[in-house]
Design a protein around this motif. Structure first.
Motif, PDB file in Angstrom:
ATOM      1  N   PHE A 130     104.066 127.893  83.100  1.00  0.00           N
ATOM      2  CA  PHE A 130     103.960 129.302  83.512  1.00  0.00           C
ATOM      3  C   PHE A 130     102.560 129.625  84.017  1.00  0.00           C
ATOM      4  O   PHE A 130     101.871 130.475  83.470  1.00  0.00           O
TER       5      PHE A 130
ATOM      6  N   ILE B 246     116.109 134.481  84.234  1.00  0.00           N
ATOM      7  CA  ILE B 246     115.843 133.177  83.628  1.00  0.00           C
ATOM      8  C   ILE B 246     116.830 132.137  84.174  1.00  0.00           C
ATOM      9  O   ILE B 246     116.453 131.007  84.461  1.00  0.00           O
TER      10      ILE B 246
ATOM     11  N   GLY C 235     112.598 135.202  75.347  1.00  0.00           N
ATOM     12  CA  GLY C 235     112.355 136.063  76.502  1.00  0.00           C
ATOM     13  C   GLY C 235     113.487 137.036  76.789  1.00  0.00           C
ATOM     14  O   GLY C 235     113.419 137.785  77.751  1.00  0.00           O
TER      15      GLY C 235
ATOM     16  N   THR D  12     112.487 141.352  76.289  1.00  0.00           N
ATOM     17  CA  THR D  12     112.301 141.986  77.605  1.00  0.00           C
ATOM     18  C   THR D  12     113.307 143.105  77.822  1.00  0.00           C
ATOM     19  O   THR D  12     112.971 144.145  78.401  1.00  0.00           O
TER      20      THR D  12
ATOM     21  N   VAL E 160     108.315 144.388  70.101  1.00  0.00           N
ATOM     22  CA  VAL E 160     108.177 143.538  68.904  1.00  0.00           C
ATOM     23  C   VAL E 160     107.193 144.232  67.953  1.00  0.00           C
ATOM     24  O   VAL E 160     105.983 144.007  68.038  1.00  0.00           O
TER      25      VAL E 160
ATOM     26  N   VAL F 188     105.391 140.884  63.454  1.00  0.00           N
ATOM     27  CA  VAL F 188     105.591 139.438  63.375  1.00  0.00           C
ATOM     28  C   VAL F 188     105.398 139.067  61.907  1.00  0.00           C
ATOM     29  O   VAL F 188     104.804 139.843  61.140  1.00  0.00           O
TER      30      VAL F 188
ATOM     31  N   ARG G 187     104.363 136.000  58.889  1.00  0.00           N
ATOM     32  CA  ARG G 187     103.708 134.734  58.598  1.00  0.00           C
ATOM     33  C   ARG G 187     103.918 134.423  57.120  1.00  0.00           C
ATOM     34  O   ARG G 187     104.104 135.336  56.319  1.00  0.00           O
TER      35      ARG G 187
ATOM     36  N   ALA H 271     100.628 143.641  71.877  1.00  0.00           N
ATOM     37  CA  ALA H 271     102.094 143.664  71.967  1.00  0.00           C
ATOM     38  C   ALA H 271     102.668 142.266  72.159  1.00  0.00           C
ATOM     39  O   ALA H 271     103.837 142.029  71.850  1.00  0.00           O
TER      40      ALA H 271
ATOM     41  N   PRO I 192      97.270 131.321  68.035  1.00  0.00           N
ATOM     42  CA  PRO I 192      97.957 130.138  68.540  1.00  0.00           C
ATOM     43  C   PRO I 192      99.425 130.392  68.873  1.00  0.00           C
ATOM     44  O   PRO I 192     100.014 129.656  69.640  1.00  0.00           O
TER      45      PRO I 192
ATOM     46  N   CYS J  42     102.369 135.158  72.680  1.00  0.00           N
ATOM     47  CA  CYS J  42     103.521 135.029  73.583  1.00  0.00           C
ATOM     48  C   CYS J  42     103.208 134.150  74.801  1.00  0.00           C
ATOM     49  O   CYS J  42     102.254 134.389  75.530  1.00  0.00           O
ATOM     50  N   LEU J  43     104.073 133.172  75.009  1.00  0.00           N
ATOM     51  CA  LEU J  43     103.899 132.296  76.171  1.00  0.00           C
ATOM     52  C   LEU J  43     104.555 132.862  77.423  1.00  0.00           C
ATOM     53  O   LEU J  43     104.340 132.364  78.517  1.00  0.00           O
TER      54      LEU J  43
ATOM     55  N   GLU K 164     108.364 141.060  85.166  1.00  0.00           N
ATOM     56  CA  GLU K 164     109.702 141.670  85.096  1.00  0.00           C
ATOM     57  C   GLU K 164     109.578 143.184  84.906  1.00  0.00           C
ATOM     58  O   GLU K 164     110.293 143.963  85.528  1.00  0.00           O
ATOM     59  N   LEU K 165     108.630 143.587  84.049  1.00  0.00           N
ATOM     60  CA  LEU K 165     108.438 145.023  83.808  1.00  0.00           C
ATOM     61  C   LEU K 165     107.940 145.710  85.070  1.00  0.00           C
ATOM     62  O   LEU K 165     108.420 146.779  85.453  1.00  0.00           O
TER      63      LEU K 165
HETATM   64  C1  HEM Z   1     107.998 142.355  76.864  1.00  0.00           C
HETATM   65  C2  HEM Z   1     108.525 141.222  76.486  1.00  0.00           C
HETATM   66  C3  HEM Z   1     107.961 140.367  75.386  1.00  0.00           C
HETATM   67  C4  HEM Z   1     107.288 140.722  74.246  1.00  0.00           C
HETATM   68  C5  HEM Z   1     106.917 142.134  73.776  1.00  0.00           C
HETATM   69  C6  HEM Z   1     106.979 139.489  73.534  1.00  0.00           C
HETATM   70  C7  HEM Z   1     106.284 139.434  72.349  1.00  0.00           C
HETATM   71  C8  HEM Z   1     105.997 138.265  71.676  1.00  0.00           C
HETATM   72  C9  HEM Z   1     105.257 138.206  70.441  1.00  0.00           C
HETATM   73  C10 HEM Z   1     104.700 139.412  69.672  1.00  0.00           C
HETATM   74  C11 HEM Z   1     105.158 136.897  70.092  1.00  0.00           C
HETATM   75  C12 HEM Z   1     104.419 136.320  68.880  1.00  0.00           C
HETATM   76  C13 HEM Z   1     105.380 135.998  67.779  1.00  0.00           C
HETATM   77  C14 HEM Z   1     104.643 135.565  66.531  1.00  0.00           C
HETATM   78  O1  HEM Z   1     103.418 135.565  66.497  1.00  0.00           O
HETATM   79  O2  HEM Z   1     105.331 135.249  65.553  1.00  0.00           O
HETATM   80  C15 HEM Z   1     105.860 136.114  71.104  1.00  0.00           C
HETATM   81  C16 HEM Z   1     106.001 134.726  71.102  1.00  0.00           C
HETATM   82  C17 HEM Z   1     106.657 134.016  72.077  1.00  0.00           C
HETATM   83  N1  HEM Z   1     107.173 134.490  73.252  1.00  0.00           N
HETATM   84 FE1  HEM Z   1     107.248 136.439  73.813  1.00  0.00          FE
HETATM   85  N2  HEM Z   1     107.473 138.425  74.250  1.00  0.00           N
HETATM   86  C18 HEM Z   1     108.063 138.904  75.394  1.00  0.00           C
HETATM   87  C19 HEM Z   1     108.653 138.165  76.418  1.00  0.00           C
HETATM   88  C20 HEM Z   1     108.718 136.796  76.462  1.00  0.00           C
HETATM   89  C21 HEM Z   1     109.264 136.031  77.576  1.00  0.00           C
HETATM   90  C22 HEM Z   1     109.815 136.638  78.876  1.00  0.00           C
HETATM   91  C23 HEM Z   1     109.199 134.720  77.211  1.00  0.00           C
HETATM   92  C24 HEM Z   1     109.598 133.480  77.973  1.00  0.00           C
HETATM   93  C25 HEM Z   1     110.260 133.467  79.086  1.00  0.00           C
HETATM   94  C26 HEM Z   1     108.587 134.652  75.893  1.00  0.00           C
HETATM   95  C27 HEM Z   1     108.335 133.501  75.197  1.00  0.00           C
HETATM   96  C28 HEM Z   1     107.717 133.440  73.969  1.00  0.00           C
HETATM   97  C29 HEM Z   1     107.547 132.214  73.213  1.00  0.00           C
HETATM   98  C30 HEM Z   1     108.002 130.829  73.667  1.00  0.00           C
HETATM   99  C31 HEM Z   1     106.877 132.563  72.025  1.00  0.00           C
HETATM  100  C32 HEM Z   1     106.502 131.634  70.879  1.00  0.00           C
HETATM  101  C33 HEM Z   1     105.071 131.180  71.001  1.00  0.00           C
HETATM  102  C34 HEM Z   1     104.711 130.235  69.864  1.00  0.00           C
HETATM  103  O3  HEM Z   1     105.291 130.321  68.781  1.00  0.00           O
HETATM  104  O4  HEM Z   1     103.826 129.427  70.078  1.00  0.00           O
HETATM  105  N3  HEM Z   1     108.311 135.947  75.476  1.00  0.00           N
HETATM  106  N4  HEM Z   1     106.344 136.981  72.073  1.00  0.00           N
END
Ligand code: HEM
Length: 318
Positions: A11, A55, A149, A153, A195, A198, A200, A250, A255, A258-259, A267-268
């Protein structure tokens, strides 16, 4: 750096920019269907189909399989968001959907390995070569992207539209000055993020302010609360699209941040700009109330968000 994180680094800015026309086309196709009606449910008609279709496009899923793919991704994602409705039923269908997705992706990965393209699966497969991930790990990667994702979203798009419609002065400001769109996206993420928590598990005994937390206890971290911290944000309960962006969390932090943040922001951006440009006079439908989803602690969004609009296309935002 974990293998997972390294290979999702597909990405990059360039890759995300390459997805922009796809996102715009998907959004246009979705809005074409509702534009003549003068009303829509933002959740059902825009927020739900956009991430799954986007996606699917990015994964290069053939058109004929889109319906199935969308159903599996919804079943898998529901388990994370709506489990209090019928946890057992949701767990079963999420499990079935994940098995189907796994089989499906294994086939696609094989195809892409033989005939690489510029889609996301090919990018992950290329990452696999460096990181020496197995096909199963790349599959898990694809499913993680899909699940993480999806609901996030959907909810964020609904929350963003709602925040703008509840603050017509801010919506007008955005119409008058479209260059504010990225600030508006950041403010929507801060003000009503999808979200709110989260969690831990504590690796050791610790004390945070007055709280003693024991090793192995689960800790819920209030992202939504941090995003309204008065020590960080001036008048935090005020929705202000001109606020200097950059300090909210957000998308999490550290580590496991959000990826997909870059993709979600695009998208937004495209969803909001298209909606405002093509649906002039956009407002909440006072004949049909919006309904918040309240089964989930971990995701915050709307079940229904009915809006009305006129059909002339005169708005300035482009
Ligand atoms: C507005 C939309 C989104 C919000 C608010 C959001 C928010 C978050 C947050 C707060 C986390 C951290 C979770 C944690 O610390 O336990 C996270 C992790 C993650 N998000 Fe998103 N996310 C969004 C969209 C997406 C999209 C579009 C994708 C991929 C296409 C995505 C892929 C991921 C992945 C793979 C992780 C895990 C990272 C890891 O554990 O290393 N997210 N997201």
């Amino acid at each position: 750096m974990s293998a997972k994180r390294a290979s999702i680094q597909g990405f990059t800015q360039g890759v995300l920019d390459g997805f922009r026309p796809i996102l715009q086309r998907v959004t246009d196709e979705i809005l074409d269907k509702v534009e003549p009606l003068g009303r829509m449910d933002v959740v059902r008609d825009l927020a739900q189909p956009l991430p799954a279709t986007a996606i699917a496009n990015m994964f290069g899923i053939p058109d004929a399989d889109r319906g199935l793919f969308q159903k599996w991704s919804e079943d898998a994602a529901r388990f994370f968001g709506d489990t209090t409705l019928d946890a057992e039923e949701d767990a079963k269908s999420a499990n079935e959907a994940t098995c189907n997705l796994e089989r499906y992706f294994l086939t696609i990965i094989d195809e892409r390995r033989m005939r690489p393209s510029n889609d996301l699966v090919s990018i992950f497969v290329a990452g696999q070569q460096d990181e020496k991930l197995s096909a199963e790990e790349v599959t898990a990667q694809c499913i993680l992207v899909l699940a993480a994702g999806h609901v996030t979203t959907i909810d964020q798009l609904g929350n963003a539209v709602h925040a703008l419609l509840m603050h017509p002065d801010q919506l007008n400001q955005l119409r008058e000055n479209p260059a504010l769109i990225m600030c508006a996206v950041e403010e929507c993420l801060r003000y009503d993020g999808s979200v709110p928590f989260v969690c831990r598990v504590a690796a050791e005994d610790l004390k945070i302010r007055d709280k003693h937390i024991q090793r192995c206890q689960t800790v819920f971290l209030g992202i939504a609360s941090a995003n309204r911290d008065p020590e960080i944000f001036d008048e935090p309960d005020r929705f202000d699209i001109t606020r200097a962006p950059g300090k909210h969390i957000a998308f999490g932090f550290g580590p496991h941040g959000c990826l997909g943040a870059g993709l979600a922001r695009r998208e937004l951006e495209i969803g909001l700009v298209s909606l405002i440009r093509r649906m002039p006079g956009l407002k909440l439908d006072d004949q049909s109330p919006s309904v918040r989803r309240c089964e989930s602690v971990m995701f915050r969004g709307f079940r229904r968000l009915p809006v009305v609009f006129s059909r002339a296309q005169t708005d300035k935002i482009a």
